[in-house]
Each structure stands twice: as C-alpha cells, then as structure tokens.
Design a protein around this motif. Structure first.
Motif, PDB file in Angstrom:
ATOM      1  N   VAL A 278       0.838  -1.205   0.000  1.00 26.59           N
ATOM      2  CA  VAL A 278       0.000   0.000   0.000  1.00 26.59           C
ATOM      3  C   VAL A 278       0.870   1.252   0.000  1.00 26.59           C
ATOM      4  CG1 VAL A 278      -1.581   1.353   1.439  1.00 26.59           C
ATOM      5  CG2 VAL A 278      -2.069  -1.046   0.958  1.00 26.59           C
ATOM      6  N   VAL A 279       1.954   1.235   0.778  1.00 28.77           N
ATOM      7  CA  VAL A 279       2.870   2.385   0.773  1.00 28.77           C
ATOM      8  C   VAL A 279       3.490   2.553  -0.613  1.00 28.77           C
ATOM      9  CG1 VAL A 279       5.040   3.296   1.687  1.00 28.77           C
ATOM     10  CG2 VAL A 279       3.354   2.292   3.242  1.00 28.77           C
ATOM     11  N   ALA A 280       3.969   1.451  -1.190  1.00 30.53           N
ATOM     12  CA  ALA A 280       4.580   1.524  -2.526  1.00 30.53           C
ATOM     13  C   ALA A 280       3.568   2.003  -3.564  1.00 30.53           C
ATOM     14  CB  ALA A 280       5.142   0.155  -2.923  1.00 30.53           C
ATOM     15  N   TRP A 281       2.336   1.536  -3.469  1.00 32.50           N
ATOM     16  CA  TRP A 281       1.296   1.935  -4.410  1.00 32.50           C
ATOM     17  C   TRP A 281       1.028   3.437  -4.324  1.00 32.50           C
ATOM     18  CZ3 TRP A 281      -1.622   0.297  -8.400  1.00 32.50           C
ATOM     19  CH2 TRP A 281      -2.801   0.987  -8.673  1.00 32.50           C
ATOM     20  N   ASN A 282       1.079   3.990  -3.120  1.00 37.53           N
ATOM     21  CA  ASN A 282       0.749   5.403  -2.927  1.00 37.53           C
ATOM     22  C   ASN A 282       1.905   6.346  -3.228  1.00 37.53           C
ATOM     23  OD1 ASN A 282      -2.093   6.051  -1.704  1.00 37.53           O
ATOM     24  ND2 ASN A 282      -1.485   4.067  -0.873  1.00 37.53           N
ATOM     25  N   GLN A 283       3.129   5.839  -3.236  1.00 40.96           N
ATOM     26  CA  GLN A 283       4.266   6.736  -3.442  1.00 40.96           C
ATOM     27  C   GLN A 283       4.203   7.527  -4.752  1.00 40.96           C
ATOM     28  OE1 GLN A 283       7.630   4.068  -2.456  1.00 40.96           O
ATOM     29  NE2 GLN A 283       8.139   5.538  -0.867  1.00 40.96           N
ATOM     30  N   PRO A 284       3.793   6.933  -5.884  1.00 40.70           N
ATOM     31  CA  PRO A 284       3.734   7.738  -7.112  1.00 40.70           C
ATOM     32  C   PRO A 284       2.723   8.877  -7.059  1.00 40.70           C
ATOM     33  CG  PRO A 284       3.758   5.388  -7.624  1.00 40.70           C
ATOM     34  CD  PRO A 284       3.558   5.508  -6.143  1.00 40.70           C
ATOM     35  N   PHE A 285       1.752   8.786  -6.141  1.00 34.50           N
ATOM     36  CA  PHE A 285       0.749   9.838  -6.037  1.00 34.50           C
ATOM     37  C   PHE A 285       1.214  11.010  -5.173  1.00 34.50           C
ATOM     38  CE2 PHE A 285      -1.662   5.966  -6.951  1.00 34.50           C
ATOM     39  CZ  PHE A 285      -2.382   6.381  -8.055  1.00 34.50           C
ATOM     40  N   TYR A 286       2.259  10.806  -4.378  1.00 35.83           N
ATOM     41  CA  TYR A 286       2.715  11.858  -3.472  1.00 35.83           C
ATOM     42  C   TYR A 286       3.104  13.137  -4.224  1.00 35.83           C
ATOM     43  CZ  TYR A 286       4.819  14.014   0.631  1.00 35.83           C
ATOM     44  OH  TYR A 286       5.103  14.876   1.653  1.00 35.83           O
ATOM     45  N   PRO A 287       3.840  13.044  -5.346  1.00 34.15           N
ATOM     46  CA  PRO A 287       4.121  14.279  -6.096  1.00 34.15           C
ATOM     47  C   PRO A 287       2.852  15.005  -6.545  1.00 34.15           C
ATOM     48  CG  PRO A 287       5.574  12.520  -6.823  1.00 34.15           C
ATOM     49  CD  PRO A 287       4.548  11.891  -5.925  1.00 34.15           C
TER      50      PRO A 287
ATOM     51  N   PHE B  94      10.111  -1.425  -0.498  1.00 36.43           N
ATOM     52  CA  PHE B  94       8.749  -1.745  -0.061  1.00 36.43           C
ATOM     53  C   PHE B  94       8.165  -2.874  -0.904  1.00 36.43           C
ATOM     54  CE2 PHE B  94       8.664   2.744   1.627  1.00 36.43           C
ATOM     55  CZ  PHE B  94       8.495   2.392   2.958  1.00 36.43           C
ATOM     56  N   LEU B  95       8.366  -2.797  -2.220  1.00 33.71           N
ATOM     57  CA  LEU B  95       7.825  -3.837  -3.106  1.00 33.71           C
ATOM     58  C   LEU B  95       8.442  -5.208  -2.840  1.00 33.71           C
ATOM     59  CD1 LEU B  95       7.686  -1.915  -6.514  1.00 33.71           C
ATOM     60  CD2 LEU B  95       5.750  -2.606  -5.087  1.00 33.71           C
ATOM     61  N   ALA B  96       9.675  -5.228  -2.332  1.00 35.04           N
ATOM     62  CA  ALA B  96      10.375  -6.495  -2.102  1.00 35.04           C
ATOM     63  C   ALA B  96       9.993  -7.167  -0.788  1.00 35.04           C
ATOM     64  CB  ALA B  96      11.886  -6.263  -2.134  1.00 35.04           C
ATOM     65  N   VAL B  97       9.305  -6.462   0.097  1.00 32.30           N
ATOM     66  CA  VAL B  97       8.988  -7.028   1.413  1.00 32.30           C
ATOM     67  C   VAL B  97       8.259  -8.371   1.301  1.00 32.30           C
ATOM     68  CG1 VAL B  97       7.566  -6.692   3.486  1.00 32.30           C
ATOM     69  CG2 VAL B  97       9.114  -4.879   2.724  1.00 32.30           C
ATOM     70  N   PRO B  98       7.199  -8.499   0.489  1.00 32.59           N
ATOM     71  CA  PRO B  98       6.535  -9.820   0.411  1.00 32.59           C
ATOM     72  C   PRO B  98       7.442 -10.926  -0.115  1.00 32.59           C
ATOM     73  CG  PRO B  98       5.096  -8.098  -0.444  1.00 32.59           C
ATOM     74  CD  PRO B  98       6.450  -7.476  -0.269  1.00 32.59           C
ATOM     75  N   ALA B  99       8.337 -10.596  -1.035  1.00 29.85           N
ATOM     76  CA  ALA B  99       9.264 -11.611  -1.553  1.00 29.85           C
ATOM     77  C   ALA B  99      10.214 -12.075  -0.457  1.00 29.85           C
ATOM     78  CB  ALA B  99      10.043 -11.050  -2.744  1.00 29.85           C
ATOM     79  N   VAL B 100      10.702 -11.143   0.334  1.00 29.12           N
ATOM     80  CA  VAL B 100      11.587 -11.497   1.458  1.00 29.12           C
ATOM     81  C   VAL B 100      10.821 -12.333   2.481  1.00 29.12           C
ATOM     82  CG1 VAL B 100      12.968 -10.572   3.362  1.00 29.12           C
ATOM     83  CG2 VAL B 100      13.069  -9.491   1.101  1.00 29.12           C
ATOM     84  N   ALA B 101       9.556 -11.979   2.698  1.00 31.24           N
ATOM     85  CA  ALA B 101       8.749 -12.686   3.701  1.00 31.24           C
ATOM     86  C   ALA B 101       8.550 -14.153   3.369  1.00 31.24           C
ATOM     87  CB  ALA B 101       7.390 -12.003   3.856  1.00 31.24           C
ATOM     88  N   LYS B 102       8.613 -14.508   2.094  1.00 34.63           N
ATOM     89  CA  LYS B 102       8.440 -15.915   1.720  1.00 34.63           C
ATOM     90  C   LYS B 102       9.510 -16.789   2.372  1.00 34.63           C
ATOM     91  CE  LYS B 102       5.124 -15.057  -1.317  1.00 34.63           C
ATOM     92  NZ  LYS B 102       3.725 -15.340  -0.994  1.00 34.63           N
ATOM     93  N   ARG B 103      10.718 -16.228   2.525  1.00 33.34           N
ATOM     94  CA  ARG B 103      11.818 -17.006   3.110  1.00 33.34           C
ATOM     95  C   ARG B 103      12.115 -16.621   4.554  1.00 33.34           C
ATOM     96  NH1 ARG B 103      15.336 -19.967   0.106  1.00 33.34           N
ATOM     97  NH2 ARG B 103      14.924 -20.098  -2.128  1.00 33.34           N
ATOM     98  N   HIS B 104      11.986 -15.320   4.864  1.00 31.82           N
ATOM     99  CA  HIS B 104      12.364 -14.829   6.196  1.00 31.82           C
ATOM    100  C   HIS B 104      11.317 -13.826   6.681  1.00 31.82           C
ATOM    101  CE1 HIS B 104      16.275 -16.739   5.681  1.00 31.82           C
ATOM    102  NE2 HIS B 104      16.380 -16.137   4.507  1.00 31.82           N
ATOM    103  N   PRO B 105      10.212 -14.287   7.268  1.00 31.64           N
ATOM    104  CA  PRO B 105       9.136 -13.383   7.692  1.00 31.64           C
ATOM    105  C   PRO B 105       9.597 -12.297   8.657  1.00 31.64           C
ATOM    106  CG  PRO B 105       8.406 -15.661   7.778  1.00 31.64           C
ATOM    107  CD  PRO B 105       9.877 -15.700   7.505  1.00 31.64           C
ATOM    108  N   LEU B 106      10.438 -12.649   9.625  1.00 29.79           N
ATOM    109  CA  LEU B 106      10.901 -11.650  10.580  1.00 29.79           C
ATOM    110  C   LEU B 106      11.764 -10.601   9.884  1.00 29.79           C
ATOM    111  CD1 LEU B 106      11.240 -10.524  13.410  1.00 29.79           C
ATOM    112  CD2 LEU B 106      13.083 -12.183  13.799  1.00 29.79           C
ATOM    113  N   ALA B 107      12.657 -11.047   9.006  1.00 24.78           N
ATOM    114  CA  ALA B 107      13.500 -10.099   8.273  1.00 24.78           C
ATOM    115  C   ALA B 107      12.654  -9.151   7.427  1.00 24.78           C
ATOM    116  CB  ALA B 107      14.489 -10.852   7.386  1.00 24.78           C
TER     117      ALA B 107
END
Length: 197
Positions: free
Chosen positions: A31-40, A65-78
């Motif tokens: 959601v944060v990544a999705w909203n960033q292009p609208f900030y300008p 931000f976009l990579a967080v779900p990919a990282v979570a697949k292997r390391h949820p805490l990270a």
C-alpha cells in the motif's frame, strides 16, 4: 474488469503468508509503494509544480517496499524489520528533501507503530529497536538536514503539513486495522508463528 480481477488475485497471492504478522507487513508495504507515485501529485496541489522535484527522492525506497513480500516468503521476521527500517530511512530522506518545516517526519509515527505492534512478545527487543530508531530519527537536529531541496515558503510548509498529517493519519489507521486482524488470526493460532517446513 477481468484485468482488475487478475491483478487483485496476483496481489493477493504475492502478499499471502501463513504468518498473519507477515501478511500484514506485506500489505502495508504494498500500500505504501502503491501510494508513493501519487505523493508528487498531492504536493503539486499543495505547493505547485515547480517545487515537487524533491519528492522523487522518495522513489528510492519503492523497490524495498515492493520487495517485502518476496523477502517474507523465506524470512518473515526479516521482512517485517525491512519494512520498518525502509520506512525510517524514507522518513529521514524526506525530511532532508522537504525540510523540518514540512512536517514530513510525522511519517515516523507509523514506523513506531509497526515496531510496537508488528512484533510478537518473543521479538520484543527488535520492536523496541524499531521504536527507538523512529524516535531517534524524529529528534535529529534540524541543522543536520540543512536547507530543503526547494525554496519552500511558510505557506508551502503549512500546506505540506496538512497533506502529510492526513496521509500519515490514514496510513496509521490502515496499519491499525491490519494489525487488529493479524492479532485476531494470531490468537486463533495460539499466538505462535507457523512453523517452517
């Protein structure tokens, strides 16, 4: 309409996780990544087109931000730590870009909320570090940041404070709603993260 359904299914699959806390972090990140292009665009309405260029610096955090779900697949805490630290770093960069008078450091409050609520009791030390980093970033002396990257007037700062306050409040409410759902799911599982196979 079918295209939107396919997009939604892909997003749902990308953010899905057996750990409710990881799933909540994934949705916050996207959601944060999705909203960033609208900030300008928000700034354009607040201060005009000639002063929005510094906002493009915030896009450096978008891939993280976009990579967080990919990282979570292997390391949820990270992934949860990555979400919080990316938010804090983005807050520091944004304060340099817009100046302390813009009120942009208010986005550190959702970062502190993530530290307070997105880590389990067994991970409390990590959550406290996130909270401490959010607070430390807020109290960085103004002289460290120097002048903002555009010539913002007092009227510009007032307008940006309004934009940032509404945006941060909306994000905080969204995080709260997600985390209350994650807490309910976690309680159903007995408060434990799912075991990795």
């Amino acid at each position: 309409m079918d295209g939107l359904r396919r997009l939604w299914r892909r997003l749902a699959a990308y953010t899905a996780h057996d750990d409710p806390m990881a799933s909540a972090a994934n949705w916050i990140a996207l959601v944060v990544a999705w909203n960033q292009p609208f900030y300008p665009l928000y700034l354009w309405g607040a201060v005009g087109t000639d002063k929005i260029a510094p906002s493009f610096l915030t896009f450096f955090s978008t891939p993280f931000f976009l990579a967080v779900p990919a990282v979570a697949k292997r390391h949820p805490l990270a992934a949860r730590v990555m979400l919080a630290l990316t938010g804090v770093a983005n807050g520091i960069v944004s304060t340099k870009a817009f100046g302390v008078g813009s009120g942009v450091e208010i986005f550190l409050l959702p970062c502190a909320l993530i530290g307070a609520a997105l880590f389990r009791p067994s991970e409390r030390a990590i959550g406290l570090v996130v909270i401490a980093l959010s607070a430390a970033a807020h109290f960085i002396p103004a002289r460290f940041f120097g002048e903002p990257l555009a010539g913002y007037t007092a009227a510009d700062n007032s307008a940006m404070i309004g934009v940032n306050a509404v945006s941060a409040a909306t994000l905080t409410v969204f995080i709260g709603l997600l985390l209350s759902g994650a807490l309910a799911n976690s309680e159903q599982r007995g408060g434990q993260a799912p075991r990795r196979k």
